[in-house]
Design an enzyme around this catalytic site. Structure first.
Site, mmCIF file in Angstrom:
data_model
loop_
_atom_site.group_PDB
_atom_site.id
_atom_site.type_symbol
_atom_site.label_atom_id
_atom_site.label_comp_id
_atom_site.label_asym_id
_atom_site.label_seq_id
_atom_site.Cartn_x
_atom_site.Cartn_y
_atom_site.Cartn_z
ATOM 1 N N GLN A 24 23.000 -30.856 -16.157
ATOM 2 C CA GLN A 24 22.712 -30.175 -17.415
ATOM 3 C C GLN A 24 23.845 -29.227 -17.799
ATOM 4 O OE1 GLN A 24 20.114 -30.943 -19.319
ATOM 5 N NE2 GLN A 24 20.440 -29.396 -20.868
ATOM 6 N N ASP A 81 24.394 -39.823 -19.111
ATOM 7 C CA ASP A 81 24.730 -38.932 -20.224
ATOM 8 C C ASP A 81 25.910 -39.466 -21.038
ATOM 9 O OD1 ASP A 81 23.304 -36.666 -20.842
ATOM 10 O OD2 ASP A 81 24.242 -35.433 -19.286
ATOM 11 N N LYS A 105 12.906 -33.516 -19.315
ATOM 12 C CA LYS A 105 13.556 -34.785 -18.953
ATOM 13 C C LYS A 105 12.870 -35.391 -17.730
ATOM 14 C CE LYS A 105 18.020 -33.547 -20.960
ATOM 15 N NZ LYS A 105 19.409 -33.108 -20.784
HETATM 16 N N1 GUN Z 1 22.899 -29.768 -22.791
HETATM 17 C C1 GUN Z 1 22.473 -29.946 -24.058
HETATM 18 N N2 GUN Z 1 22.339 -31.261 -24.332
HETATM 19 C C2 GUN Z 1 22.697 -31.924 -23.214
HETATM 20 C C3 GUN Z 1 22.773 -33.309 -22.886
HETATM 21 O O1 GUN Z 1 22.492 -34.208 -23.688
HETATM 22 N N3 GUN Z 1 23.186 -33.590 -21.623
HETATM 23 C C4 GUN Z 1 23.523 -32.616 -20.738
HETATM 24 N N4 GUN Z 1 23.923 -32.989 -19.526
HETATM 25 N N5 GUN Z 1 23.454 -31.324 -21.011
HETATM 26 C C5 GUN Z 1 23.048 -30.991 -22.249
#
Ligand code: GUN
Length: 295
Positions: free
Chosen positions: A98, A121, A54
């Site tokens: 995350q 998110d 990311k």
């Molecule tokens: N863990 C797995 N997918 C995601 C996501 O799209 N956002 C976040 N914050 N954690 C994740």
């Protein structure tokens, strides 16, 4: 039938290129560089890879990006303190924590503490509520990525029967809400199945578009789909592969070989939904920066 592959890598590259143009325009017009902060607690190897990807992707489209790695024994109060200080910085227009978080941290308390205008998110209750209420602001990145894959390959869900396997807050529930919106790229008839669903195969066989977000490998088999279905595989499962240096390989929730004999189109794992999730996170971060600049 042998299914056409929906190339998430290619579509994600297109989205990232569009975001890069938007970032450049913002820098020229407003002298503002969109900024993203990504917080990881603990050292789960899969999460560490996602977070690195990311951050790298954000830098590649010209954004500022910082990843903040905290030890696994970070307390909830400490984490909330980091979130507060990152999101009060005007340099970060987007923040994400995350998931999953370690067991001693209440995930909901952390999501509640996010600034809804920086919650790229789309997991803060205000953003979820806006999506449910037909006034979306930030939509979670995986659902957005699924919608873009469908629309950009000429598979508009309008009027189609979409069956979703999985009811998670991060994929199943928001993708259901997204695809049932009265909006372009949506207007689908949506059914959500989950662990307590009875007669699952009878429902999945009705799908024009089947979205598998279950979290276990090869759970959707050829007998569960109809000829000509479009299959979106959200699963990312590590399975043992002793012949590989890493000792594992990634596989989806769909029995790819069997299902692709019947499907008209299918997403691969890896190279399907995964790259789209990152691309749409960048899209949301650019939107957050525009909201900050233009109101
Ligand atoms: N863990 C797995 N997918 C995601 C996501 O799209 N956002 C976040 N914050 N954690 C994740």
């Amino acid at each position: 039938m042998s299914a056409q592959l929906i190339d998430g890598k290619k579509i994600a590259a297109d989205v990232r290129a569009e975001v890069a143009v938007g970032v450049q325009e913002m820098k020229e017009r407003s002298r503002v560089t969109p900024g993203l902060a990504v917080v990881l607690v603990g050292d789960d190897p899969a999460s560490a890879v996602y977070v690195r990807n990311k951050q790298r992707a954000a830098l590649e489209v010209g954004m500022d990006a910082q990843d903040v790695r905290l030890p696994g024994d970070t307390s909830q109060e400490q984490l909330l303190g980091h979130v507060e200080s990152l999101q009060s910085s005007p340099g970060f227009h987007g923040i994400l924590v995350q998931l999953p978080l370690p067991d001693h941290i209440d995930e909901r308390a952390v999501l509640d503490a996010l600034d809804p205008l920086k919650d790229v998110d789309g997991l803060h209750p205000e953003n979820m509520g806006r999506l449910a209420g037909g006034r979306p602001r930030f939509v979670p990145a995986t659902p957005l990525g699924i919608q873009q894959m469908l629309v950009r390959t000429g598979r508009d869900p309008d009027g189609k029967r979409v069956v979703i396997c999985g009811r998670s807050e991060i994929v199943g529930k928001p993708v259901a809400l997204l695809l049932m919106q009265r909006a372009y790229g949506a207007n689908a008839t949506v059914t959500v199945c989950h662990t307590r669903t009875r007669g699952l195969a009878g429902i999945t066989r009705q799908a024009d578009i089947l979205i598998a977000a279950i979290g276990s490998p090869a759970s959707i088999t050829a007998d569960m789909v109809k000829e000509g279905v479009t299959v979106i595989d959200v699963g990312v499962n590590r399975v043992d592969a002793p012949e590989r240096k890493s000792g594992y390989r990634l596989t989806g929730d769909v029995d790819f070989d069997g299902v692709s004999e019947k499907a008209a189109a299918i997403t691969p794992v890896p190279g399907g939904v995964g790259p789209m999730t990152i691309a749409m996170l960048l899209h949301n971060t650019l939107t957050a920066a525009r909201l900050a600049v233009n109101g």
